[in-house]
Design an enzyme around this catalytic site. Structure first.
Site: not given
Ligand code: THU
Length: 128
Positions: A56, A91
């Protein structure tokens, strides 16, 4: 409005490009700006775990770099391959910076598109 399904398809497509060798958790985001531009992004992890960036925030920062500081989010979708969830708390705060209380945030629940407004996802968000 672009349509929730189209936005979720874009988020799913970009999730496959995630750099996630540590969590193996592939996340994609697609957002439509008030100007009508579409941006997509995925999570990018790092061996120093804390430097990882979520899909995000990656998407939002790119949208600002393209449109400038006036960028506003009209709607946003987030998809993780194999898992279903709304955006993480950090986020949500970053989305709120560029969205209004009624801005719809799309994600999947039992394989179907659902949306929550930013006011529902982050009531009483921090503002300066
Ligand atoms: N992650 C995201 O990209 N967005 C979210 O809203 C939750 C978590 C990613 C960060 C990390 O690379 C992986 O998911 C595990 O936390």
């Amino acid at each position: 409005m672009m349509g929730a399904s189209a936005l979720l398809v874009q988020a799913t497509t970009v999730a496959a490009k995630a750099y996630a060798p540590y969590s193996h958790f592939q996340v994609g985001c697609a957002l439509l700006t008030a100007q009508g531009n579409l941006f997509t992004g995925c999570n990018v992890e790092n061996a120093s775990y804390g430097l990882t960036i979520c899909a995000e925030r990656n998407t939002i920062f790119h949208a600002v770099a393209e449109e400038g500081p006036g960028m506003k989010i009209a709607e946003l979708a987030v998809v993780a391959l194999g898992l279903e969830f709304p955006p993480c708390g950090g986020c949500r705060q970053v989305i709120a910076e560029f969205a209004g209380p009624e801005t719809p945030i799309w994600f999947l629940r039992d394989g179907k598109p659902v949306s929550m407004t930013m006011a529902e996802l982050l009531p009483a968000s921090f503002r300066l």
